[in-house]
Design a protein around this motif. Structure first.
Motif, PDB file in Angstrom:
ATOM      1  N   ALA A  88       0.833  -1.201   0.000  1.00 21.00           N
ATOM      2  CA  ALA A  88       0.000   0.000   0.000  1.00 21.00           C
ATOM      3  C   ALA A  88       0.867   1.250   0.000  1.00 21.00           C
ATOM      4  CB  ALA A  88      -0.910   0.003   1.226  1.00 21.00           C
ATOM      5  N   ILE A 103      -7.524  -1.467   5.683  1.00 17.53           N
ATOM      6  CA  ILE A 103      -6.977  -0.155   5.336  1.00 17.53           C
ATOM      7  C   ILE A 103      -8.158   0.808   5.204  1.00 17.53           C
ATOM      8  CG2 ILE A 103      -5.672   1.180   3.629  1.00 17.53           C
ATOM      9  CD1 ILE A 103      -4.352  -1.515   2.783  1.00 17.53           C
ATOM     10  N   HIS A 111      -3.417   7.435  -2.776  1.00 20.95           N
ATOM     11  CA  HIS A 111      -3.215   6.029  -2.425  1.00 20.95           C
ATOM     12  C   HIS A 111      -3.108   5.174  -3.676  1.00 20.95           C
ATOM     13  CE1 HIS A 111      -7.551   6.494  -2.930  1.00 20.95           C
ATOM     14  NE2 HIS A 111      -7.639   5.197  -3.139  1.00 20.95           N
ATOM     15  N   PHE A 113      -2.217   0.643  -4.689  1.00 23.56           N
ATOM     16  CA  PHE A 113      -2.031  -0.685  -4.118  1.00 23.56           C
ATOM     17  C   PHE A 113      -1.442  -1.637  -5.145  1.00 23.56           C
ATOM     18  CE2 PHE A 113      -5.868   1.187  -2.211  1.00 23.56           C
ATOM     19  CZ  PHE A 113      -5.460   1.260  -0.885  1.00 23.56           C
ATOM     20  N   ALA A 150      -3.659   1.699   8.271  1.00 21.35           N
ATOM     21  CA  ALA A 150      -3.471   0.327   7.784  1.00 21.35           C
ATOM     22  C   ALA A 150      -3.040  -0.520   8.971  1.00 21.35           C
ATOM     23  CB  ALA A 150      -2.398   0.293   6.692  1.00 21.35           C
TER      24      ALA A 150
END
Length: 194
Positions: A88, A103, A111, A113, A150
């Motif tokens: 992440a 998360i 953000h 991933f 997270a």
């Protein structure tokens, strides 16, 4: 680092070394960070519903398991990962987690991933203003839940609440909207617990 200043400094969260060749996702120069309602789809005014729910694999599979850095202008997300791994990128920080983990991503937070192909989990995207309406003026709830975080799940409460929320979301009962709000409240309350 989460917005409360507590950081992602948890023995269950392992930061990875950042590559020095590129600027962090939140500080790119020359190119604006893309904004989506739902990743990879043209920006629109909102969701068809106040909540969107899908498996993590459903969308990430289409993008070779990589969700590039982006943000949501008015959406809050909760990712609940039962198994598999995730790398992440959250604002300027990066961490790696293995399921079960969760998360939370507030609106406007940069953000991205990278998921392992065996990931099993669900992502909830909610209109952040709707959450404010559901929870009213509960400042403690906002501070506990509406923050970047997270963490590894220690018990099954968040995962069970996520299953209930997904079931209510996919249902067609007469009271579906109220059931979804109730399940969202339970899921968010469990997410907000330390």
């Amino acid at each position: 680092m989460d917005r409360s200043g507590e950081g992602l400094n948890n023995s269950n969260i392992v930061p990875t070394a950042r590559k020095r060749s590129a600027a962090p996702a939140a500080r790119r120069r020359g190119r604006a960070l893309p904004a989506y309602t739902l990743y990879g789809e043209p920006q629109r005014q909102g969701l068809d519903d106040l909540l969107h729910c899908e498996s993590i694999a459903q969308r990430s599979r289409l993008h070779a398991w990589e969700i590039r850095p982006h943000r949501h202008e008015s959406m809050f997300q909760i990712l609940v990962i039962r198994s598999g791994r995730v790398r992440a990128r959250l604002d300027a920080d990066e961490c790696e987690l293995a399921g079960p983990c969760a998360i939370t991503v507030p609106a406007l937070t940069a953000h991205g991933f990278g998921f392992s192909p065996d990931v099993d989990g669900v992502v909830f995207t909610v209109v952040e203003q709707h959450l404010h309406a559901v929870f009213g003026a509960d400042a403690a709830w906002r501070q506990a839940v509406l923050r970047l975080r997270a963490w590894t799940l220690q018990d099954g409460a968040v995962a069970a609440a996520a299953v209930d929320l997904q079931t209510d979301f996919e249902g067609h009962d007469r009271w579906r909207a109220q059931a979804v709000d109730s399940a969202a409240r339970l899921c968010s309350t469990d997410v907000g617990k330390p």
